[in-house]
Design a protein around this motif. Structure first.
Motif, PDB file in Angstrom:
ATOM      1  N   TYR A  34       0.830  -1.207   0.000  1.00 52.67           N
ATOM      2  CA  TYR A  34       0.000   0.000   0.000  1.00 52.67           C
ATOM      3  C   TYR A  34       0.867   1.260   0.000  1.00 52.67           C
ATOM      4  CZ  TYR A  34      -3.929  -3.076   0.961  1.00 52.67           C
ATOM      5  OH  TYR A  34      -4.885  -4.052   0.870  1.00 52.67           O
ATOM      6  N   GLN A  35       0.335   2.294  -0.655  1.00 54.00           N
ATOM      7  CA  GLN A  35       0.965   3.600  -0.704  1.00 54.00           C
ATOM      8  C   GLN A  35      -0.077   4.676  -0.430  1.00 54.00           C
ATOM      9  OE1 GLN A  35       2.506   2.630  -4.799  1.00 54.00           O
ATOM     10  NE2 GLN A  35       4.326   3.692  -4.042  1.00 54.00           N
ATOM     11  N   LEU A  36       0.391   5.888  -0.165  1.00 55.35           N
ATOM     12  CA  LEU A  36      -0.546   6.984   0.034  1.00 55.35           C
ATOM     13  C   LEU A  36      -1.274   7.269  -1.270  1.00 55.35           C
ATOM     14  CD1 LEU A  36       1.570   9.469   2.189  1.00 55.35           C
ATOM     15  CD2 LEU A  36      -0.068   7.731   2.960  1.00 55.35           C
ATOM     16  N   GLY A  37      -2.571   7.593  -1.162  1.00 51.67           N
ATOM     17  CA  GLY A  37      -3.390   7.834  -2.341  1.00 51.67           C
ATOM     18  C   GLY A  37      -3.348   9.272  -2.814  1.00 51.67           C
ATOM     19  N   ALA A  38      -3.856   9.484  -4.014  1.00 49.38           N
ATOM     20  CA  ALA A  38      -3.816  10.811  -4.630  1.00 49.38           C
ATOM     21  C   ALA A  38      -4.606  11.840  -3.830  1.00 49.38           C
ATOM     22  CB  ALA A  38      -4.360  10.728  -6.054  1.00 49.38           C
ATOM     23  N   THR A  39      -5.719  11.429  -3.246  1.00 53.80           N
ATOM     24  CA  THR A  39      -6.526  12.385  -2.472  1.00 53.80           C
ATOM     25  C   THR A  39      -5.740  12.919  -1.283  1.00 53.80           C
ATOM     26  OG1 THR A  39      -8.581  11.293  -3.115  1.00 53.80           O
ATOM     27  CG2 THR A  39      -8.658  12.684  -1.153  1.00 53.80           C
ATOM     28  N   LEU A  40      -5.034  12.030  -0.582  1.00 52.54           N
ATOM     29  CA  LEU A  40      -4.262  12.459   0.583  1.00 52.54           C
ATOM     30  C   LEU A  40      -3.110  13.366   0.161  1.00 52.54           C
ATOM     31  CD1 LEU A  40      -3.895  12.249   3.621  1.00 52.54           C
ATOM     32  CD2 LEU A  40      -2.408  10.288   3.247  1.00 52.54           C
ATOM     33  N   VAL A  41      -2.458  13.017  -0.943  1.00 52.97           N
ATOM     34  CA  VAL A  41      -1.350  13.842  -1.430  1.00 52.97           C
ATOM     35  C   VAL A  41      -1.851  15.234  -1.785  1.00 52.97           C
ATOM     36  CG1 VAL A  41       0.368  14.092  -3.257  1.00 52.97           C
ATOM     37  CG2 VAL A  41      -0.026  11.851  -2.225  1.00 52.97           C
ATOM     38  N   THR A  42      -3.018  15.320  -2.416  1.00 55.37           N
ATOM     39  CA  THR A  42      -3.597  16.620  -2.767  1.00 55.37           C
ATOM     40  C   THR A  42      -3.903  17.434  -1.530  1.00 55.37           C
ATOM     41  OG1 THR A  42      -4.573  15.720  -4.804  1.00 55.37           O
ATOM     42  CG2 THR A  42      -5.520  17.762  -3.941  1.00 55.37           C
ATOM     43  N   ILE A  43      -4.488  16.788  -0.525  1.00 50.71           N
ATOM     44  CA  ILE A  43      -4.794  17.479   0.732  1.00 50.71           C
ATOM     45  C   ILE A  43      -3.517  17.990   1.384  1.00 50.71           C
ATOM     46  CG2 ILE A  43      -5.665  17.156   3.082  1.00 50.71           C
ATOM     47  CD1 ILE A  43      -7.677  15.136   1.896  1.00 50.71           C
ATOM     48  N   ALA A  44      -2.483  17.141   1.386  1.00 56.25           N
ATOM     49  CA  ALA A  44      -1.218  17.523   2.010  1.00 56.25           C
ATOM     50  C   ALA A  44      -0.601  18.719   1.303  1.00 56.25           C
ATOM     51  CB  ALA A  44      -0.250  16.343   1.989  1.00 56.25           C
ATOM     52  N   HIS A  45      -0.627  18.719  -0.032  1.00 57.42           N
ATOM     53  CA  HIS A  45      -0.052  19.827  -0.780  1.00 57.42           C
ATOM     54  C   HIS A  45      -0.812  21.124  -0.506  1.00 57.42           C
ATOM     55  CE1 HIS A  45       2.092  17.172  -4.007  1.00 57.42           C
ATOM     56  NE2 HIS A  45       2.675  17.145  -2.823  1.00 57.42           N
ATOM     57  N   ARG A  46      -2.124  21.041  -0.430  1.00 58.76           N
ATOM     58  CA  ARG A  46      -2.914  22.244  -0.144  1.00 58.76           C
ATOM     59  C   ARG A  46      -2.618  22.762   1.260  1.00 58.76           C
ATOM     60  NH1 ARG A  46      -8.786  20.356  -2.681  1.00 58.76           N
ATOM     61  NH2 ARG A  46      -8.180  20.584  -4.893  1.00 58.76           N
ATOM     62  N   ALA A  47      -2.458  21.850   2.201  1.00 59.19           N
ATOM     63  CA  ALA A  47      -2.133  22.270   3.574  1.00 59.19           C
ATOM     64  C   ALA A  47      -0.787  22.978   3.613  1.00 59.19           C
ATOM     65  CB  ALA A  47      -2.121  21.056   4.501  1.00 59.19           C
ATOM     66  N   LEU A  48       0.206  22.425   2.889  1.00 57.78           N
ATOM     67  CA  LEU A  48       1.536  23.041   2.869  1.00 57.78           C
ATOM     68  C   LEU A  48       1.498  24.400   2.193  1.00 57.78           C
ATOM     69  CD1 LEU A  48       3.753  19.946   2.015  1.00 57.78           C
ATOM     70  CD2 LEU A  48       3.556  21.112   4.217  1.00 57.78           C
ATOM     71  N   ASP A  49       0.692  24.526   1.131  1.00 54.70           N
ATOM     72  CA  ASP A  49       0.582  25.801   0.433  1.00 54.70           C
ATOM     73  C   ASP A  49       0.003  26.889   1.326  1.00 54.70           C
ATOM     74  OD1 ASP A  49       1.640  24.719  -1.859  1.00 54.70           O
ATOM     75  OD2 ASP A  49      -0.307  24.366  -2.818  1.00 54.70           O
ATOM     76  N   GLN A  50      -0.838  26.480   2.275  1.00 54.59           N
ATOM     77  CA  GLN A  50      -1.491  27.451   3.149  1.00 54.59           C
ATOM     78  C   GLN A  50      -0.635  27.829   4.360  1.00 54.59           C
ATOM     79  OE1 GLN A  50      -5.307  25.757   4.130  1.00 54.59           O
ATOM     80  NE2 GLN A  50      -5.950  25.643   1.986  1.00 54.59           N
ATOM     81  N   MET A  51       0.490  27.161   4.520  1.00 54.20           N
ATOM     82  CA  MET A  51       1.341  27.429   5.677  1.00 54.20           C
ATOM     83  C   MET A  51       2.239  28.638   5.425  1.00 54.20           C
ATOM     84  SD  MET A  51       2.612  23.679   6.965  1.00 54.20           S
ATOM     85  CE  MET A  51       1.491  22.523   7.728  1.00 54.20           C
ATOM     86  N   ASP A  52       2.392  29.458   6.415  1.00 56.97           N
ATOM     87  CA  ASP A  52       3.332  30.562   6.390  1.00 56.97           C
ATOM     88  C   ASP A  52       4.532  30.149   7.230  1.00 56.97           C
ATOM     89  OD1 ASP A  52       4.783  32.917   7.021  1.00 56.97           O
ATOM     90  OD2 ASP A  52       3.012  34.125   6.583  1.00 56.97           O
ATOM     91  N   ILE A  53       5.706  30.132   6.618  1.00 52.13           N
ATOM     92  CA  ILE A  53       6.894  29.648   7.315  1.00 52.13           C
ATOM     93  C   ILE A  53       7.147  30.430   8.601  1.00 52.13           C
ATOM     94  CG2 ILE A  53       8.464  31.133   6.008  1.00 52.13           C
ATOM     95  CD1 ILE A  53       9.155  27.526   7.171  1.00 52.13           C
ATOM     96  N   ARG A  54       6.778  31.704   8.619  1.00 51.00           N
ATOM     97  CA  ARG A  54       6.980  32.504   9.831  1.00 51.00           C
ATOM     98  C   ARG A  54       6.092  32.019  10.967  1.00 51.00           C
ATOM     99  NH1 ARG A  54       5.946  38.063   6.806  1.00 51.00           N
ATOM    100  NH2 ARG A  54       4.359  36.662   5.990  1.00 51.00           N
ATOM    101  N   ASP A  55       4.840  31.732  10.643  1.00 53.50           N
ATOM    102  CA  ASP A  55       3.924  31.253  11.676  1.00 53.50           C
ATOM    103  C   ASP A  55       4.356  29.893  12.211  1.00 53.50           C
ATOM    104  OD1 ASP A  55       2.401  33.519  11.353  1.00 53.50           O
ATOM    105  OD2 ASP A  55       0.993  32.581   9.956  1.00 53.50           O
TER     106      ASP A  55
END
Length: 274
Positions: free
Chosen positions: A71-92
């Protein structure tokens, strides 16, 4: 009634927690794990693992390998993870860890990102000491004279690093600055092997700095942090007093960004050392 809280908490919370354990185990595995691997690692019974994997697969959070046995991580989880990272501010993300670093060392701490072939300070937490290094937010400093710059270069993709090195004007800022591209490459290689860099009065007289990269999930630098110490207050056993808490802080921030140590990062260090 199914949605009402039970004495053991929200109904379904136990299954959710088990599912999260499985996802974490799959994400951390060096090779796609089997049901047996996941059962052994999570201490969950195999029937439970099978049932949870079926639900996670249906939701797109997990996918089976072509052979159907791992088993591997699925596309839905990868998409969610990428969106979460995009919303992160490195300063915060980094601020509380840098605040602890300042308190642990007693010295001024900086956070910098790469911008226009220089490092741009986006956060700084000043020492409480009367004599301290001061730096305004938004100030750009050279890559070749700063600990943050050398740390960032050491953990950048090789082609980007070499391109930046070719463009740099190696100006002598303090009389201690590196002005040789070969010498700079040697310091970057040292930083890649150790995981941290130095600035020995190279950007500001009487100021020593230690720097370390903040890494993304691929092991590439997205920022760098540093500690700045006046020369007269520099304590012995620097690796214990300054470097160890610095690496603890940058590692904690990197983990939030999805970084996990692996062989590819070791390979990056080897390529920087060439």
């Amino acid at each position: 009634m199914d949605d009402q809280p039970t004495p053991d908490g929200i109904k379904g919370a136990a299954a959710l927690n088990k599912g999260i354990k499985l996802l974490a185990a799959i994400a951390d595995a060096e090779v796609p794990p089997s049901v047996r691997d996941l059962s052994d690692q999570t201490m969950l019974p195999r029937p439970t693992v099978y049932r949870l994997l079926a639900a996670l697969t249906e939701a797109g959070l997990v996918r089976q390998s072509s052979g159907g046995h791992t088993y591997q991580l699925g596309a839905t989880l990868v998409t969610i993870a990428h969106r979460a990272l995009d919303q992160m501010d490195i300063r915060d993300i980094a601020h509380e860890h840098l605040l602890k670093l300042r308190d642990d060392t007693g010295e001024t701490v900086h956070l910098a990102v790469f911008s226009n072939d220089a490092m741009l300070y986006v956060d700084n937490i000043e020492s409480r000491e009367r004599v301290r290094m001061k730096c305004s937010l938004g100030v750009s400093v050279p890559l070749h004279t700063t600990a943050v710059g050398k740390a960032y270069l050491a953990f950048s993709p090789e082609d980007q690093r070499e391109s930046a090195l070719q463009r740099l004007k190696l100006e002598d800022v303090t009389g201690h600055s590196i002005t040789s591209r070969d010498a700079l490459r040697a310091q970057i290689a040292d930083a890649a092997r150790r995981g941290w860099s130095t600035d020995e009065e190279e950007n500001e007289r009487d100021i020593f700095c230690f720097g370390a990269p903040i890494l993304d999930r691929r092991g590439n630098a997205v920022a760098a942090a540093s500690i700045s110490i006046p020369r007269f207050r520099l304590r012995p056993m620097a690796e214990t007093v300054y470097v160890a808490p610095l690496l603890e802080a940058t590692t904690n921030v990197s983990r939030i960004l999805g970084y996990r140590p692996n062989a590819s990062v070791a390979g990056k260090a080897k390529s920087a050392a060439r």
